[in-house]
Structures are given as C-alpha cells and as structure tokens.
Design an enzyme around this catalytic site. Sequence first.
Site, PDB file in Angstrom:
ATOM      1  N   ASP A   1     -76.563 157.042  67.732  1.00  0.00           N
ATOM      2  CA  ASP A   1     -77.948 157.457  68.027  1.00  0.00           C
ATOM      3  C   ASP A   1     -78.394 158.650  67.179  1.00  0.00           C
ATOM      4  OD1 ASP A   1     -76.340 159.183  69.564  1.00  0.00           O
ATOM      5  OD2 ASP A   1     -77.475 158.915  71.427  1.00  0.00           O
TER       6      ASP A   1
ATOM      7  N   SER B   1     -78.800 171.154  95.991  1.00  0.00           N
ATOM      8  CA  SER B   1     -77.960 170.038  95.572  1.00  0.00           C
ATOM      9  C   SER B   1     -77.065 169.639  96.734  1.00  0.00           C
ATOM     10  CB  SER B   1     -77.094 170.450  94.370  1.00  0.00           C
ATOM     11  OG  SER B   1     -75.976 169.590  94.293  1.00  0.00           O
TER      12      SER B   1
ATOM     13  N   ASP C   1     -78.826 158.250  76.068  1.00  0.00           N
ATOM     14  CA  ASP C   1     -78.620 158.327  77.519  1.00  0.00           C
ATOM     15  C   ASP C   1     -79.949 158.463  78.253  1.00  0.00           C
ATOM     16  OD1 ASP C   1     -76.083 158.434  76.562  1.00  0.00           O
ATOM     17  OD2 ASP C   1     -75.698 160.502  77.172  1.00  0.00           O
TER      18      ASP C   1
ATOM     19  N   ALA D   1     -67.419 160.768  83.930  1.00  0.00           N
ATOM     20  CA  ALA D   1     -66.911 159.432  83.627  1.00  0.00           C
ATOM     21  C   ALA D   1     -67.581 158.840  82.390  1.00  0.00           C
ATOM     22  CB  ALA D   1     -67.125 158.515  84.827  1.00  0.00           C
ATOM     23  N   GLY D   2     -68.496 159.591  81.799  1.00  0.00           N
ATOM     24  CA  GLY D   2     -69.200 159.078  80.624  1.00  0.00           C
ATOM     25  C   GLY D   2     -70.336 158.147  81.006  1.00  0.00           C
ATOM     26  N   LEU D   3     -70.842 158.280  82.225  1.00  0.00           N
ATOM     27  CA  LEU D   3     -71.937 157.417  82.689  1.00  0.00           C
ATOM     28  C   LEU D   3     -73.262 158.167  82.718  1.00  0.00           C
ATOM     29  CD1 LEU D   3     -70.078 155.532  85.551  1.00  0.00           C
ATOM     30  CD2 LEU D   3     -70.474 154.812  83.216  1.00  0.00           C
ATOM     31  N   SER D   4     -73.273 159.344  82.106  1.00  0.00           N
ATOM     32  CA  SER D   4     -74.514 160.102  81.907  1.00  0.00           C
ATOM     33  C   SER D   4     -75.184 160.560  83.189  1.00  0.00           C
ATOM     34  CB  SER D   4     -75.515 159.290  81.088  1.00  0.00           C
ATOM     35  OG  SER D   4     -74.969 159.024  79.858  1.00  0.00           O
TER      36      SER D   4
HETATM   37  C1  GLA Z   1     -73.138 160.986  74.632  1.00  0.00           C
HETATM   38  C2  GLA Z   1     -74.487 161.440  74.084  1.00  0.00           C
HETATM   39  C3  GLA Z   1     -75.267 160.276  73.481  1.00  0.00           C
HETATM   40  C4  GLA Z   1     -74.417 159.472  72.510  1.00  0.00           C
HETATM   41  C5  GLA Z   1     -73.061 159.141  73.121  1.00  0.00           C
HETATM   42  C6  GLA Z   1     -72.136 158.485  72.132  1.00  0.00           C
HETATM   43  O1  GLA Z   1     -73.311 160.148  75.735  1.00  0.00           O
HETATM   44  O2  GLA Z   1     -75.241 162.058  75.091  1.00  0.00           O
HETATM   45  O3  GLA Z   1     -76.441 160.747  72.867  1.00  0.00           O
HETATM   46  O4  GLA Z   1     -74.286 160.137  71.285  1.00  0.00           O
HETATM   47  O5  GLA Z   1     -72.410 160.301  73.636  1.00  0.00           O
HETATM   48  O6  GLA Z   1     -72.626 157.256  71.751  1.00  0.00           O
END
Ligand code: GLA
Length: 380
Positions: free
Chosen positions: A34, A65, A168, A119-122
Amino acid sequence: MKQKIQEKFKALFGEEGVLYASAGRINLIGEHTDYNGGYVFPGAIDCGIMAAIKVNGTPKVKVFSLDYNESAEFGLNEEDVPDKQWARYIFGVCRETIKRGGKVEGFNAVFAGDVPLGAGLSSSAALESCFAFALNDIFGNGIDKFELAKIGQSTEHNYCGVKCGIMDQFASVFGKEGALIRLNCKTLEYKYFPFHPKGYKLVLIDSCVKHELASSAYNKRRASCENAAAAIRKNHPEVEFLSDAKRVWLDEVREQIPEEDFLRAEYVIGEVQRVLDVCDALERDDYETVGEMMYQTHFGLSRLYEVSCEELDFLNKLARKMDVTGSRVMGGGFGGCTINLVKEELYDGFIAAAKEQFAAKFGHAPKIYDVVISDGARKL
Ligand code: GLA
C-alpha cells in the site's frame, strides 16, 4: 456488546448515546504494497469496534473504554494530546478532522471491541474508522469516505508513530459483506470482488505472539522501499512509487543500494503482480493458483522482507505439509496471524494438528478465527 455499551453510557452520562460500529480487516494478498503505491486486496470482518457517542456541550471529550475499564478526558487543541495510547487514537481522529476543516466539539463516548489485539487484524484502524465515521455523521461535516480513511491513516502517522499505508483504514471504512476489495493505492481506484470460495474455508491462525519494536521495524521497511524507488527514479523518472518499477530496473541499481533495500524492493515488485494474478485466478474460480500465490507471498515476507517469525514460519510449513491450498503471514508481520485457504474436507484435521503441534513446540495454543467478510463503518 450494544447493551453493555449503552448501560455504561447511561451510568456515566445519564442518557443513551447514538451507536456506531466499524470493522477489523483481513487481507487476502498484497502485503506492504500500500505505501508503495501498489495493490491490496482486503475485506472487513465480523469483529470490530462499537461506540455510543453524544455531544456534551462542553469543550472536552470524555471517553470510557470498556475493554481497558479506563476513562480519559481531553480537550481538542493540539497540546491536549492524552497519555493513554487508546485515547490518542480518538484524539488523533478529532484533530485530523479539525485539520480538514471539519467541526468537532466536546462529546461523551463509551466504546468496546472484539477485534483480537495484536493479531494483525487492525483493531486500531477499526477504532479510528468508527470515530471518524461517527464524528462526520454527528457534526454533519460531509467528509467523503476516502478522506475518512485518510483521517485514520494520518492519526497513525501523526499521533501514534506508525507510517502506515491506507489499506487498513480503507477496508474498515469501505468494507462490504461478502466482498473483498482490490484497491490501487496509487490511483485509489477500487473494485469489489464477491468472495464465496465454494468448497474452501478462509481461516486465521493467531500465533498470539507480538514481537516488540514492530512499529520501528515497519517504518524501516518503508524507508528501504523509498530508498530503492529513489535510486530507480534516477534512471526512470516516471517511477513515482516502487510499484511503478519493473523488476529489471531494480537490477540496474543493485550495486547502488544496500543489499537489504534490494531484497525489500524485490519482494514488493513481485507482490504487486501477485495481487493481479490472484484477481484473475478468482475470476476463473482457480483457487489452486490463489493458494500458490499466498505461499509465494509468505516466502517473500519471510526471506526477503523479513517480517515473519519462527512461530509464523512454523504454521506456514505445517499448512504446506497438510496440503492446505494457501497460507501466509497476514498484515504487518512480526507476529499475529497466518491466513489460510483450506479445502473444507481438510479443515478439521488441519486445525487440530495446528493446535496440537504449535502448542507442543511453543508452549501455548494458537487461536483460530473463521473469517466472515462483513460491513465496514456504519451507524447502527
Ligand atoms: C499494516 C499497515 C498497513 C499495511 C500492512 C502490510 O497493517 O497498517 O498499511 O502496510 O501493515 O500490508
């Protein structure tokens, strides 16, 4: 969750608030592309952030929260930045809205979430998008959806120290039930792809590890890519982003840039093409190709981009061994989840093996999340 939020809102502020929600995201393919002007292919998921909000007639924002069981109170001027990290996301969204000419006045809010943290789920994009969407609605600012996503992204840049791309927040704002979205991060053109892979399941395996310094390592990856792009641009001025470069153009500058930057760029150029290949394959219902591309992405993220870790490589290898169609580390990396495309008949065996073998090696069980592609930011 709705009821809990409203109960708390009533207890704190004596009335009910208006409810808004937003979502976490998955990404089928297109990682670290991105901020390089390439393609991504995310979708919003059925877990996210929910908030009750109401204007309070004061110059202050008062937020509670439920998950942290903590409150924060802050003003809306630049110097009012709160100490608590979770409150900074909300403060950042207020400030970025104001910077874009939007109106924001004091409000009360209670929020909670069910996106697994780290967890990488934003989860942070879900929080930003929820408040960006809500404030836009409440104060009638008429800011368009892309700008709402950018409000979240600028919050990360200016208040949280992460120089993230737009993926994200885009997914969290634009997400639609049952559809993945291919976004060209340079032109911001996007297309919804209905995603109902017949006979397959999409499942996340959360390693439950989050390695420290992920945000500085992330910013370093971005700097490497910009360095490689700048070197290529000297020969090919049309290269605005690394994703504009042809692979042979990268080879031309190999001796001029650090080897590390070369490897990062090699990964990115390959990944941009893989997103297009996956979209083509999806239009033919060719899930074998989709899966193979996912494995290639994992290889690149692990060996060239170096954002995987032992736990995620282990899960990826196990997936390969068990004939899972596709598997790779998802999101920024340095921990978090693998995303797996698995035939329905192999699902139970794979999940059981992953749980058992991962626990035997690393001493704790991974978590399993079945992916349900859902709607993004909305008023409830
Ligand atoms: C994180 C960042 C995104 C993207 C991903 C990797 O989630 O917030 O903007 O760069 O890593 O694809």
